[in-house]
Write a protein that holds these residues in place. Structure first.
Motif, PDB file in Angstrom:
ATOM      1  N   PHE A 239      26.601  34.732  65.636  1.00 45.86           N
ATOM      2  CA  PHE A 239      27.777  34.864  65.113  1.00 45.86           C
ATOM      3  C   PHE A 239      27.760  36.541  64.417  1.00 45.86           C
ATOM      4  O   PHE A 239      26.654  36.917  64.368  1.00 45.86           O
ATOM      5  CB  PHE A 239      27.947  34.157  63.722  1.00 45.86           C
ATOM      6  CG  PHE A 239      26.781  33.894  62.790  1.00 45.86           C
ATOM      7  CD1 PHE A 239      26.574  34.854  61.749  1.00 45.86           C
ATOM      8  CD2 PHE A 239      25.750  33.110  63.060  1.00 45.86           C
ATOM      9  CE1 PHE A 239      25.301  34.699  61.095  1.00 45.86           C
ATOM     10  CE2 PHE A 239      24.592  33.059  62.256  1.00 45.86           C
ATOM     11  CZ  PHE A 239      24.580  33.978  61.366  1.00 45.86           C
ATOM     12  N   ASN A 240      29.053  36.980  64.401  1.00 45.42           N
ATOM     13  CA  ASN A 240      29.209  38.286  63.919  1.00 45.42           C
ATOM     14  C   ASN A 240      28.877  38.378  62.212  1.00 45.42           C
ATOM     15  O   ASN A 240      29.243  37.247  61.741  1.00 45.42           O
ATOM     16  CB  ASN A 240      30.604  38.977  64.164  1.00 45.42           C
ATOM     17  CG  ASN A 240      30.814  39.062  65.604  1.00 45.42           C
ATOM     18  OD1 ASN A 240      29.818  39.445  66.472  1.00 45.42           O
ATOM     19  ND2 ASN A 240      31.970  38.669  66.234  1.00 45.42           N
ATOM     20  N   ILE A 241      28.257  39.215  61.920  1.00 48.64           N
ATOM     21  CA  ILE A 241      27.923  39.576  60.526  1.00 48.64           C
ATOM     22  C   ILE A 241      29.086  40.795  59.813  1.00 48.64           C
ATOM     23  O   ILE A 241      28.951  41.883  60.281  1.00 48.64           O
ATOM     24  CB  ILE A 241      26.466  39.978  60.023  1.00 48.64           C
ATOM     25  CG1 ILE A 241      25.640  39.063  60.848  1.00 48.64           C
ATOM     26  CG2 ILE A 241      26.083  39.968  58.749  1.00 48.64           C
ATOM     27  CD1 ILE A 241      24.335  39.158  60.570  1.00 48.64           C
ATOM     28  N   LYS A 242      29.537  40.578  58.706  1.00 45.09           N
ATOM     29  CA  LYS A 242      30.193  41.489  57.788  1.00 45.09           C
ATOM     30  C   LYS A 242      29.460  41.354  56.559  1.00 45.09           C
ATOM     31  O   LYS A 242      29.505  40.247  55.859  1.00 45.09           O
ATOM     32  CB  LYS A 242      31.587  41.297  57.737  1.00 45.09           C
ATOM     33  CG  LYS A 242      32.408  41.503  58.710  1.00 45.09           C
ATOM     34  CD  LYS A 242      33.804  41.514  58.592  1.00 45.09           C
ATOM     35  CE  LYS A 242      34.515  41.513  59.879  1.00 45.09           C
ATOM     36  NZ  LYS A 242      36.192  41.328  59.743  1.00 45.09           N
ATOM     37  N   VAL A 243      28.942  42.325  55.978  1.00 44.32           N
ATOM     38  CA  VAL A 243      28.109  42.312  54.663  1.00 44.32           C
ATOM     39  C   VAL A 243      29.305  43.109  53.891  1.00 44.32           C
ATOM     40  O   VAL A 243      29.395  44.132  53.886  1.00 44.32           O
ATOM     41  CB  VAL A 243      26.763  43.049  55.004  1.00 44.32           C
ATOM     42  CG1 VAL A 243      26.258  42.879  53.261  1.00 44.32           C
ATOM     43  CG2 VAL A 243      26.179  42.573  55.851  1.00 44.32           C
ATOM     44  N   ILE A 244      29.530  42.365  52.613  1.00 50.69           N
ATOM     45  CA  ILE A 244      30.450  43.336  51.721  1.00 50.69           C
ATOM     46  C   ILE A 244      29.509  43.476  50.532  1.00 50.69           C
ATOM     47  O   ILE A 244      29.088  42.696  49.951  1.00 50.69           O
ATOM     48  CB  ILE A 244      31.763  42.529  51.259  1.00 50.69           C
ATOM     49  CG1 ILE A 244      32.444  43.356  50.380  1.00 50.69           C
ATOM     50  CG2 ILE A 244      31.549  41.361  50.685  1.00 50.69           C
ATOM     51  CD1 ILE A 244      33.362  44.539  50.956  1.00 50.69           C
ATOM     52  N   MET A 245      29.172  44.878  49.959  1.00 52.98           N
ATOM     53  CA  MET A 245      28.290  44.909  48.793  1.00 52.98           C
ATOM     54  C   MET A 245      29.355  45.473  47.691  1.00 52.98           C
ATOM     55  O   MET A 245      30.129  46.395  47.864  1.00 52.98           O
ATOM     56  CB  MET A 245      27.444  46.264  49.601  1.00 52.98           C
ATOM     57  CG  MET A 245      26.209  45.772  50.115  1.00 52.98           C
ATOM     58  SD  MET A 245      25.340  46.918  51.020  1.00 52.98           S
ATOM     59  CE  MET A 245      26.165  46.826  52.616  1.00 52.98           C
ATOM     60  N   ASP A 246      28.764  44.898  46.682  1.00 54.03           N
ATOM     61  CA  ASP A 246      29.634  45.065  45.437  1.00 54.03           C
ATOM     62  C   ASP A 246      28.661  46.094  44.520  1.00 54.03           C
ATOM     63  O   ASP A 246      27.390  45.567  44.277  1.00 54.03           O
ATOM     64  CB  ASP A 246      29.897  43.874  44.726  1.00 54.03           C
ATOM     65  CG  ASP A 246      30.783  43.762  43.381  1.00 54.03           C
ATOM     66  OD1 ASP A 246      31.313  44.912  42.967  1.00 54.03           O
ATOM     67  OD2 ASP A 246      31.462  42.737  43.211  1.00 54.03           O
ATOM     68  N   PHE A 247      29.291  47.077  43.889  1.00 53.35           N
ATOM     69  CA  PHE A 247      28.530  47.784  42.936  1.00 53.35           C
ATOM     70  C   PHE A 247      28.895  48.029  41.457  1.00 53.35           C
ATOM     71  O   PHE A 247      28.679  48.431  40.911  1.00 53.35           O
ATOM     72  CB  PHE A 247      28.525  49.457  43.680  1.00 53.35           C
ATOM     73  CG  PHE A 247      28.160  49.593  44.925  1.00 53.35           C
ATOM     74  CD1 PHE A 247      26.712  49.920  45.035  1.00 53.35           C
ATOM     75  CD2 PHE A 247      28.948  49.303  46.243  1.00 53.35           C
ATOM     76  CE1 PHE A 247      26.203  49.866  46.209  1.00 53.35           C
ATOM     77  CE2 PHE A 247      28.285  49.279  47.439  1.00 53.35           C
ATOM     78  CZ  PHE A 247      26.830  49.825  47.359  1.00 53.35           C
ATOM     79  N   GLU A 248      29.729  46.769  41.447  1.00 51.05           N
ATOM     80  CA  GLU A 248      30.319  46.564  40.054  1.00 51.05           C
ATOM     81  C   GLU A 248      30.313  45.034  39.579  1.00 51.05           C
ATOM     82  O   GLU A 248      31.292  44.673  38.687  1.00 51.05           O
ATOM     83  CB  GLU A 248      31.878  47.312  40.043  1.00 51.05           C
ATOM     84  CG  GLU A 248      31.997  48.712  40.103  1.00 51.05           C
ATOM     85  CD  GLU A 248      33.540  48.954  39.723  1.00 51.05           C
ATOM     86  OE1 GLU A 248      33.777  50.140  39.024  1.00 51.05           O
ATOM     87  OE2 GLU A 248      34.440  48.359  40.319  1.00 51.05           O
ATOM     88  N   GLU A 249      29.412  44.339  40.033  1.00 47.90           N
ATOM     89  CA  GLU A 249      29.465  42.843  39.863  1.00 47.90           C
ATOM     90  C   GLU A 249      29.390  42.637  38.493  1.00 47.90           C
ATOM     91  O   GLU A 249      29.703  41.832  37.778  1.00 47.90           O
ATOM     92  CB  GLU A 249      28.363  42.222  40.469  1.00 47.90           C
ATOM     93  CG  GLU A 249      28.571  40.723  40.741  1.00 47.90           C
ATOM     94  CD  GLU A 249      28.028  39.844  39.579  1.00 47.90           C
ATOM     95  OE1 GLU A 249      28.229  38.755  39.411  1.00 47.90           O
ATOM     96  OE2 GLU A 249      27.310  40.561  38.741  1.00 47.90           O
ATOM     97  N   GLU A 250      28.293  43.389  37.817  1.00 47.28           N
ATOM     98  CA  GLU A 250      27.981  43.180  36.175  1.00 47.28           C
ATOM     99  C   GLU A 250      29.070  43.720  35.404  1.00 47.28           C
ATOM    100  O   GLU A 250      28.962  43.589  34.143  1.00 47.28           O
ATOM    101  CB  GLU A 250      26.507  44.088  35.863  1.00 47.28           C
ATOM    102  CG  GLU A 250      25.395  43.654  37.100  1.00 47.28           C
ATOM    103  CD  GLU A 250      25.046  42.082  36.745  1.00 47.28           C
ATOM    104  OE1 GLU A 250      25.570  41.208  35.780  1.00 47.28           O
ATOM    105  OE2 GLU A 250      24.065  41.622  37.424  1.00 47.28           O
ATOM    106  N   LEU A 251      30.000  44.596  35.661  1.00 47.26           N
ATOM    107  CA  LEU A 251      31.175  44.754  35.059  1.00 47.26           C
ATOM    108  C   LEU A 251      32.288  44.018  35.250  1.00 47.26           C
ATOM    109  O   LEU A 251      33.216  43.903  34.665  1.00 47.26           O
ATOM    110  CB  LEU A 251      31.577  46.389  35.325  1.00 47.26           C
ATOM    111  CG  LEU A 251      30.815  47.316  35.603  1.00 47.26           C
ATOM    112  CD1 LEU A 251      31.412  48.669  35.852  1.00 47.26           C
ATOM    113  CD2 LEU A 251      30.104  47.452  33.981  1.00 47.26           C
TER     114      LEU A 251
END
Ligand SMILES: [Zn+2]
Length: 513
Positions: free
Chosen positions: A192-204
């Motif tokens: 399967f194809n992979i898309k990775v979404i990275m969050d740099f504000e989760e703790e906010l």
């Protein structure tokens, strides 16, 4: 040679997974439980420098320079592994999307990773810095003692790495990168194809995520979302979590005299706002913790299959009650798991006048309660907020969203200021959805046991924008130890969990879709 999993695995999956070794394909035999365990062990060991490196980058989401360093590091880490990366601009920190397509793939899995961490108070960490990972083991007295980092070359499962975000959630990021490396070294691609979404504000609270998802639907489109975050069930067995409650908050203020008054001069005359607040709050629940506002729990019911899944979660409620020193529990539902299937109405703080050494003999001017409402799928947040507001009205209050002025004060017997924020919705994915079946099958093959299936986690994560805006189902795959001190000083990651996390992700990446 790239091994194409698709055809091979659809055949293999039709028979018992144990048959893999019998089929005789050398490559396929690498994916039974035994082989995955061995591969995870090797790549846990070889990825400790990576884990140490990622944990050494400060990641307080309140500091733009921290965010930037982590974005740059993540871009490089994923580019090195054959991904194309793209920053998604928001009003504040960007999101990072990394994409890798695989030949013959029909489906796309979106993977959510959180890179930022809670702020730190270095004075409360028992090591040089929260951003200098420390390897520790327990001494005979059960106290954590730092040992030389080199001891990680002969690690045992009970050793832990202490650092900010070790568990929440850079540990899982390192696990994921290590499992990608393991498969690349074996020349194996997911089907399967992979898309990775990275969050740099989760703790906010990911304030910019909902808009970013809405603005980038096409870019983020996928068949399902997998979240690598959070601790396993307290038994530390393989766990899948199919939902999380959403959250809305209410601030409720009641009023007495315009400024606090001498209680000798005005007690028995000026109405007391703390008492009024206590009365209105007390009227919301019965003696056993059930919300008495009609309609609050409407729409929630379980079929037998759901009840069975809730019952199958191996909670030890006696132990929970003993740990929390609870002489009684609320009677919203019959068990802990059932209790978190309902919306909750919780007073998270109250204030009026002063207490302790600052106590004084006054009729206070106001009283305030902060309330949170944890939401489930059946509960429309606006409807619940309306019910609570209407209930306050029915207790004789004039309800406003303003601080009352003199005219308003003089015109009404009782006034309450009611403001609210609807933070995020809940999500809940069906156990029998494609993503649910796929992950269950991956974990069963990897660990040769049924994973613990949590229908709903009590806490809230900002995942509903993906589920609701993109219209894709989401499941969380937790990997870290529950006693990891996340958000607190001395956050840590148990190395046995680190290795098993790699094993989990290897199982998922090699599970055909
Ligand atoms: Zn967190």
């Amino acid at each position: 040679m790239k091994v194409r999993l698709h055809g091979l695995f659809s055949r293999l999956c039709a028979v018992s997974m144990l048959a893999i070794t019998i089929v005789g394909a050398a490559e396929a035999s690498e994916f039974n439980a035994f082989a995955l365990s061995a591969l995870a062990k090797d790549y846990a060991q070889s990825s400790f420098p990576l884990l140490r490196e990622i944990l050494s980058i400060p990641n307080d989401a309140n500091r733009p320079e921290d965010v930037d360093a982590n974005v740059v590091w993540s871009e490089s880490a994923f580019t090195k592994r054959g991904f194309s990366t793209q920053r998604i601009a928001t009003a504040e920190a960007p999101l990072l999307l990394a994409t890798r397509e695989h030949a013959g793939a029909e489906k796309t899995v979106l993977i959510y990773l959180q890179i930022d961490g809670q702020p730190v108070d270095p004075s409360r960490w028992f090591q040089a810095s929260p951003y200098t990972p420390a390897l520790k083991q327990r001494d005979a007295a059960g106290e954590w003692q730092q040992i030389p980092w080199a001891a990680i070359d002969n690690y045992d499962d009970e050793m832990r790495v202490f650092a900010r975000s070790a568990s929440d959630a850079k540990g899982p990021v390192a696990m994921f990168l290590a499992s990608l490396d393991a498969l690349a070294d074996k020349n194996i691609e997911p089907n399967f194809n992979i898309k990775v979404i990275m969050d740099f504000e989760e703790e906010l609270g990911s304030p910019n995520l909902p808009q970013a998802v809405a603005d980038n639907r096409e870019l983020l489109s996928a068949d399902m979302l997998v979240i690598f975050d959070g601790p396993r069930h307290i038994t530390n067995r393989p766990t899948l979590t199919f939902g999380a409650r959403g959250i809305a908050t209410v601030t409720l203020t009641t009023y007495g005299p315009v400024v606090a008054q001498h209680s000798g001069h005005f007690g028995n005359y000026a109405p007391n706002p703390a008492l009024r607040l206590a009365q209105v709050l007390a009227s919301m629940k019965d003696d056993e913790g059930r919300v008495t506002i009609p309609g609050f729990y409407d729409g929630i019911s379980f079929d037998d299959a759901t009840r069975e899944i809730l019952r199958a979660v191996p909670d030890n409620e006696e132990e929970i009650q003993e740990r929390l020193q609870l002489g009684s529990i609320d009677k919203v539902a019959g068990s802990y798991q059932e209790a978190i299937q309902y919306p909750s109405l919780n007073i998270r703080g109250m204030q009026s006048g002063w207490i302790d050494e600052k106590v004084r003999t006054i009729v206070p001017g106001w009283a305030r309660a902060e309330i949170d409402i944890r939401l489930v799928l059946e509960s429309d947040p606006e409807r619940l907020i309306d019910l609570v507001r209407q209930h306050v009205r029915e207790q004789g209050f004039f309800v406003t969203d303003q601080v009352p002025d003199k005219t308003m004060r003089m015109a009404h017997e009782k006034i309450a200021t009611f403001t609210y924020e609807n933070s995020y919705q809940s999500f809940r994915t069906d156990f029998d959805s494609e993503v649910g079946q796929w992950l269950r099958s991956a974990l069963e093959r990897t660990f040769e046991e049924d994973p613990i299936q949590i229908r709903m986690s009590g806490g809230s994560i900002p995942i509903s924008p993906f589920v609701n805006t993109l219209g894709i189902p989401a499941v969380t795959v937790p990997t870290v130890n529950r006693d990891n001190n996340q958000h607190s000083p001395n956050e840590n990651l148990r190395l046995g969990n680190y290795r098993d996390g790699i094993r989990t992700m290897l199982g998922i990446l090699t599970e055909p879709l």
